[in-house]
Design an enzyme around this catalytic site. Structure first.
Site, short mmCIF file in Angstrom:
data_model
loop_
_atom_site.label_atom_id
_atom_site.label_comp_id
_atom_site.label_asym_id
_atom_site.label_seq_id
_atom_site.Cartn_x
_atom_site.Cartn_y
_atom_site.Cartn_z
N GLY A 87 0.86 -1.18 0.00
CA GLY A 87 0.00 0.00 0.00
C GLY A 87 0.89 1.23 0.00
CG PHE B 112 -10.48 16.40 6.17
CD1 PHE B 112 -10.67 16.59 4.82
CD2 PHE B 112 -10.61 15.11 6.69
CE1 PHE B 112 -10.98 15.52 3.99
CE2 PHE B 112 -10.94 14.03 5.87
CZ PHE B 112 -11.12 14.24 4.53
CG ASP C 198 -2.91 -10.79 7.35
OD1 ASP C 198 -4.01 -10.83 7.94
OD2 ASP C 198 -2.77 -11.15 6.16
CD GLN D 259 -10.81 7.93 13.13
OE1 GLN D 259 -10.40 7.79 11.99
NE2 GLN D 259 -10.46 8.95 13.89
CG HIS E 8 -15.27 8.08 9.06
ND1 HIS E 8 -16.40 8.76 8.68
CD2 HIS E 8 -14.22 8.72 8.50
CE1 HIS E 8 -16.03 9.78 7.91
NE2 HIS E 8 -14.72 9.78 7.78
CG LEU F 233 -15.33 6.75 4.73
CD1 LEU F 233 -15.51 6.38 6.19
CD2 LEU F 233 -13.95 7.25 4.46
CD GLU G 74 -13.33 14.32 9.11
OE1 GLU G 74 -13.48 13.31 9.82
OE2 GLU G 74 -12.33 15.05 9.18
NE ARG H 77 -12.21 11.05 10.27
CZ ARG H 77 -11.42 10.55 9.34
NH1 ARG H 77 -10.78 9.42 9.55
NH2 ARG H 77 -11.29 11.17 8.19
CG HIS I 18 -12.38 4.87 8.98
ND1 HIS I 18 -12.55 4.52 7.67
CD2 HIS I 18 -11.60 5.99 8.97
CE1 HIS I 18 -11.92 5.39 6.89
NE2 HIS I 18 -11.33 6.27 7.66
NE ARG J 162 -6.63 7.76 10.46
CZ ARG J 162 -7.23 8.18 9.34
NH1 ARG J 162 -6.86 9.30 8.75
NH2 ARG J 162 -8.21 7.48 8.82
CB SER K 103 -4.21 7.54 7.81
OG SER K 103 -3.65 6.32 7.39
CG LEU K 104 -4.26 9.20 2.68
CD1 LEU K 104 -5.07 10.04 1.69
CD2 LEU K 104 -3.86 7.87 2.03
C1 LIG Z 1 -12.56 4.21 2.79
C2 LIG Z 1 -11.37 4.83 3.42
C3 LIG Z 1 -11.10 6.18 3.23
C4 LIG Z 1 -9.98 6.76 3.80
N1 LIG Z 1 -9.74 8.09 3.58
C5 LIG Z 1 -8.63 8.65 4.10
C6 LIG Z 1 -8.30 10.01 3.84
O1 LIG Z 1 -9.00 10.71 3.12
N2 LIG Z 1 -7.18 10.52 4.38
C7 LIG Z 1 -6.36 9.77 5.17
O2 LIG Z 1 -5.34 10.29 5.62
N3 LIG Z 1 -6.64 8.48 5.42
C8 LIG Z 1 -7.74 7.90 4.91
N4 LIG Z 1 -8.02 6.59 5.18
C9 LIG Z 1 -7.05 5.78 5.92
C10 LIG Z 1 -5.88 5.39 5.03
O3 LIG Z 1 -6.32 5.24 3.72
C11 LIG Z 1 -5.24 4.09 5.44
O4 LIG Z 1 -5.02 4.09 6.80
C12 LIG Z 1 -3.91 3.91 4.73
O5 LIG Z 1 -4.09 4.04 3.36
C13 LIG Z 1 -3.24 2.60 5.06
O6 LIG Z 1 -2.11 2.44 4.24
P1 LIG Z 1 -1.09 1.27 4.47
O7 LIG Z 1 -0.02 1.46 3.46
O8 LIG Z 1 -0.72 1.21 5.89
O9 LIG Z 1 -1.93 -0.04 4.17
P2 LIG Z 1 -2.65 -0.58 2.82
O10 LIG Z 1 -2.70 0.43 1.76
O11 LIG Z 1 -3.89 -1.22 3.18
O12 LIG Z 1 -1.68 -1.70 2.37
C14 LIG Z 1 -1.57 -2.93 3.04
C15 LIG Z 1 -0.75 -3.82 2.17
O13 LIG Z 1 -0.34 -4.95 2.90
C16 LIG Z 1 -0.53 -6.12 2.16
N5 LIG Z 1 -0.70 -7.20 3.11
C17 LIG Z 1 -1.54 -7.27 4.16
N6 LIG Z 1 -1.36 -8.44 4.81
C18 LIG Z 1 -0.39 -9.12 4.15
C19 LIG Z 1 0.23 -10.38 4.31
N7 LIG Z 1 -0.11 -11.20 5.31
N8 LIG Z 1 1.16 -10.76 3.42
C20 LIG Z 1 1.52 -9.95 2.39
N9 LIG Z 1 0.96 -8.75 2.19
C21 LIG Z 1 0.03 -8.33 3.07
C22 LIG Z 1 -1.73 -5.81 1.29
O14 LIG Z 1 -1.72 -6.61 0.13
C23 LIG Z 1 -1.49 -4.34 0.96
O15 LIG Z 1 -0.64 -4.25 -0.16
C24 LIG Z 1 -9.13 5.99 4.61
C25 LIG Z 1 -9.40 4.64 4.81
C26 LIG Z 1 -10.52 4.07 4.24
C27 LIG Z 1 -10.81 2.63 4.51
#
Ligand SMILES: Cc1cc2nc3c(=O)[nH]c(=O)nc-3n(C[C@H](O)[C@H](O)[C@H](O)COP(=O)(O)OP(=O)(O)OC[C@H]3O[C@@H](n4cnc5c(N)ncnc54)[C@H](O)[C@@H]3O)c2cc1C
Ligand code: FES
Lengths: 597, 233
Positions: free
Chosen positions: A15, A117, A218, A237, A239, A249, A252, A283, A370, A412, A417-418
């Site tokens: 991600g 926001f 995981d 959290q 939302h 979702l 906001e 939130r 959320h 948060r 988070s982004l």
């Molecule tokens: C609908 C929604 C809207 C949001 N809007 C906002 C926003 O506007 N602004 C903001 O700041 N935040 C927002 N958030 C929160 C934010 O998007 C997330 O917290 C953030 O993107 C998480 O990023 P990450 O890189 O940690 O995880 P992710 O992008 O989820 O990536 C996780 C990765 O881990 C991999 N993975 C997981 N388990 C395993 C495993 N066992 N083995 C191998 N790979 C694995 C997955 O394949 C994936 O590639 C939002 C969240 C949601 C759900």
């Protein structure tokens, strides 16, 4: 024997956090990014509203204000050194994304566009400030795409659809991971000097959630099984605005653009709960207000939802009442067309799933599970720390939603988070590569894949008396009802007992699919075992914390108790029990104050 | 209500050839087809295999043929397709198991068009400036989620899988028309080759199939025009 690969740095997850880590680590170290999903399927792509950075493109703003808002938003549980670091790094990292080609919306003079926001304010006036940098309502999609594109450009090595199941540690240090290749069912050992966990969150613990099926915690579950604690798991959290019953979702950003929440009587009830910023309070505050409105019988038609209204008539009416003006001083008004341009996906979701057009009708919403504030404990360098003395595990890193740095504390703020994933994903990549340069590989144990095999065999050889889907449903329900927006002793106790019963029953589950290729039943069932562990740790951590703070709101202890509880929870899973210890919050210059919005 | 759903099954580990399994499940009109597949997997047959993640049409995991047309299973409701539903894998990519196809050739085509920002000049300290109009010029094609619904609905792709396909062209378009980018000439050269844009016969299937409502045929036409005119207006 499993297939063995050797990399200096292994990143688990693709991600926003994982891609940023992969991009940076591979500049100087031999790196692999392993992901159970194709990178572009990651949940970062679902993020809508924006990424926070005090660019000040439309009005005065500063990283110090962003820092203070984040500390306050965290209900004084966030570590202030980490928050200062993140907010100071924010403008540069957003410019970096722009330089990578990210198509942000633009202001009339061509700068990155920003919107309001919740919880982000002008610290002098207390009024909302435009700090969220956005690309329509698909900011996360654009971040994920842009980072993946850069990885292609820079030839980053990926193992797509490889599911990591275990973390190998030797001599108290990271040594690699074990992964199952979905396409073949074979196990692979990735021998590494440094491992970065970037596996995202675990909202699938709860019944109503905005989170993807893949959000099964995981990373936290794997490290818990290897004796690493989980931090602040009671802080999850909710939302305020998920689509009624589905949990999808509604950003906001809708309220940032002027949308308001209304109860059954058509009242804008947030006036009463947050007189200054109203619908743009934090939130936790808004979700609780909604819960209280519904409890008082003011849900729409007495049901468990409220209305979120972004129709131009409503927006313009309340903007006039609030005296909201544009940067040039003219009154703030919107047209249906402008709403459609700024929130196209939201409108599409509502039309598709509800048959409701938000330009002319209100949206039915309820709080939805959320975001995980808690997770694998790390320091500000993203190194995993394994106890209350912040002892570092050499070579082990975590970043993104899976980690607890902690920049979000008890709650948060939207857009943070982004920001967290790009700032700390980058840190993790740089620091892990630097560590790898100075370290040698730990010897790989002969039985590196044994623990994984045992876990999978157990799932294949259960008695079959229990069904995984039933256990999942019962867990989600009890967690939503009792470890949700509001909590009390008896409810949490009941949830904890229930989850423990479910964990026993889970031992009787049997995976029917005996195939090896794309055995998603096997992996989904393994993921459920993670959710159960996380539910247990969450309920136990919540039960122990006898105060209300941020997202942890108790009916029986309604006040924040800084004297006894301004500290982080660390939870270990030991011999089927949860052991709790605590560590202090890192303070710099922000003294705890009562939180009003 | 009850829904009868016929699902394409093929497990190369044990099946000589594909077949359909029929399931009858209880459903609400507003259930997603993905909800039905989940229900089947949970309560009828755990071995039914498909990809999914976000469940609301933004991750691109679950493109499949639903009653003969390419859709995301999470974006089609029972009330949209009725109580007799047939679900098959998308066409033109090798079936790996049940509804899962081999996505590698699809991603290879995507990668072949240089789908990343190219600009070798040192960036300014802050953001590169871009007018709202210039940003709007390529807005539509930034929405792509790489689900492959378009490419696998394209007759030209079915007849020759070496064709880069609409999804790759959409992603090239996203950069070609971004005034901050400097790689347009290279991309247009790639797309001017035999397996590039000229394979497109304007069947419009792609536009119909796109779950993000991208005007794909139009984007392809704009790329063709840029090649012939040598201009990016
Ligand atoms: C609908 C929604 C809207 C949001 N809007 C906002 C926003 O506007 N602004 C903001 O700041 N935040 C927002 N958030 C929160 C934010 O998007 C997330 O917290 C953030 O993107 C998480 O990023 P990450 O890189 O940690 O995880 P992710 O992008 O989820 O990536 C996780 C990765 O881990 C991999 N993975 C997981 N388990 C395993 C495993 N066992 N083995 C191998 N790979 C694995 C997955 O394949 C994936 O590639 C939002 C969240 C949601 C759900
Ligand atoms: S599951 Fe993500 S697009 Fe359907």
């Amino acid at each position: 024997m499993a297939n063995v690969h050797q990399y200096e740095v292994v990143v688990v997850g693709a991600g926003g956090a994982g891609l940023m880590a992969g991009l940076y680590a591979s500049k100087t170290a031999k790196t692999a990014v392993i992901s159970k999903l194709y990178p572009t399927r990651s949940h970062t792509g679902a993020a809508q509203g924006g990424i926070g950075a005090a660019l000040g493109n439309l009005e005065d703003d500063s990283p110090e204000w962003h820092t203070y808002d984040t500390v306050k938003g965290s209900d004084y549980l966030g570590d202030q050194d980490a928050i200062e670091f993140m907010c100071a790094a924010a403008p540069d990292v957003v410019y970096e994304l722009e330089h990578m080609g990210l198509p942000f919306n633009r202001t009339p003079d061509g700068k990155i566009a920003q919107r309001r926001f919740g919880g982000h304010t002008n610290n002098e006036t207390g009024k909302p400030v435009t700090r969220a940098c956005y690309a329509a309502d698909r900011t996360g999609h654009m971040i994920l795409q842009t980072l993946y594109q850069q990885c292609i450009k820079n030839n980053v090595t990926f193992y797509d659809e490889f599911h990591v199941l275990d973390f190998i540690t030797v001599n108290g240090a990271a040594a690699g991971v074990v992964a199952l290749e979905l396409a073949t069912g074979e196990l692979h050992i990735f021998h590494a000097k440094a491992v970065i966990f970037a596996t995202g969150g675990h909202g699938r613990v709860w019944e109503i959630t905005s989170n993807a099926y893949a959000y099964t915690g995981d990373g936290v579950a794997i490290t818990l099984r290897r004796g690493i604690p989980a931090e602040d798991m009671e802080f999850f959290q909710f939302h305020p605005t998920g689509i009624y019953r589905m949990g999808i979702l509604i950003t906001e950003g809708v309220r940032g653009e002027g949308g308001v929440l209304l109860n059954d009587k058509g009242e804008r009830f947030m006036d009463r709960y947050a007189p200054t910023v109203k619908d743009l309070a934090s939130r936790d505050v808004v979700s609780r207000a909604m819960y209280l409105e519904m409890k008082a019988g003011r849900g729409i038609g007495g049901k468990r939802y409220l209305h979120l209204d972004i129709t131009p008539e409503t927006v313009n009416k309340y903007a006039a009442l609030d005296g909201r003006v544009r940067p040039d001083g003219s009154p703030y008004t919107v047209t249906g067309e402008e709403i459609l341009k700024k929130l196209p996906d939201i409108i599409d979701f509502c039309k598709t799933y509800l048959g409701v057009d938000p330009v002319s009708q209100p949206m039915p919403v309820q709080p939805t599970a959320h975001y995980a504030m808690g997770g694998i404990p790390t320091n500000v360098r993203t190194e995993i720390v394994i106890d209350e003395n912040n002892t570092v595990m050499p070579g082990a890193y975590a970043a993104g939603e899976v980690a607890c740095v902690s920049v979000h504390g008890a709650n948060r703020l939207g857009t943070n988070s982004l920001l967290d994933i790009v700032v700390f994903g980058k840190e993790a990549g740089i620091n892990a590569a630097e560590f790898a340069r100075g370290a040698s590989f730990q010897p790989l144990p002969d039985d590196a894949a044994d623990f994984t095999r045992q876990q999978l065999d157990a799932l294949r050889n259960g008695s079959g008396k229990e069904r995984a889907a039933d256990i999942a449903r019962e867990m989600k329900e009890v967690m939503f009802d009792h470890v949700g927006v509001f909590r009390i002793e008896e409810g949490m106790q009941q949830a904890l007992e229930k989850v423990r019963e479910l964990k026993q029953r889970f031992k009787e589950v049997r995976v029917e699919d005996q195939g090896s290729r794309f055995n998603t039943e096997l992996l989904n069932t393994w993921e459920l075992s993670n959710l159960l562990d996380l539910a247990e740790v969450t309920a136990a951590s919540a039960l122990a914390r006898k105060e209300s703070r941020g997202a942890h709101a108790r009916d029986d202890f309604q006040e924040r108790d800084d004297k006894n509880w301004m500290k982080h929870t660390l939870a270990w899973l030991k011999d089927g029990d949860v052991e709790l210890r605590y560590k202090p919050v890192t303070l710099t210059k922000y003294e705890p104050k009562k939180r009003v919005y | 209500m009850q829904v009868t759903i016929d699902v394409f099954r093929f497990d190369p580990e044990k099946d000589q050839k594909p077949h359909f399994d029929q399931f009858v499940v209880e459903a609400e009109p507003v259930d997603r087809v993905l909800d039905l597949l989940e229900k089947i997997k949970d309560y009828h047959d755990g071995s039914l295999t498909f990809r999914r993640s976000c469940a609301h049409g933004v991750c691109g995991s679950d493109a499949m043929r639903i009653n003969g047309v390419n859709r995301l299973a999470c974006k089609v409701l029972v009330q949209d397709v009725g109580t007799r539903i047939k679900v098959e894998p998308i066409l033109g990519l090798k079936v790996k198991r049940d509804l899962i196809v081999d996505m590698e050739p699809f991603f290879d085509h995507y990668k072949s068009v240089l789908p990343y920002f190219i600009n070798d000049e040192a960036p300014p300290e802050k953001e590169r400036l871009q007018s709202p109009e210039a940003r709007e010029r390529f807005d539509d094609t930034t929405k792509c989620i790489l689900c492959a619904a378009c490419t696998t609905s394209c007759p030209s792709f079915w007849s020759d899988s070496a064709y880069v396909g609409p999804a790759a062209i959409v992603n090239a378009h996203r950069f070609i028309f971004d005034d901050r980018d400097q790689g347009a000439a290279q991309r247009l050269e790639i797309l001017n080759q035999q397996m590039g844009v000229w394979r497109c016969r304007t069947a419009f299937n792609c536009t119909e199939a796109c779950p993000r409502d991208i005007h794909i045929t139009q984007a392809i036409a704009e790329v063709k025009k840029a090649i012939t005119s040598g201009k990016l207006d």
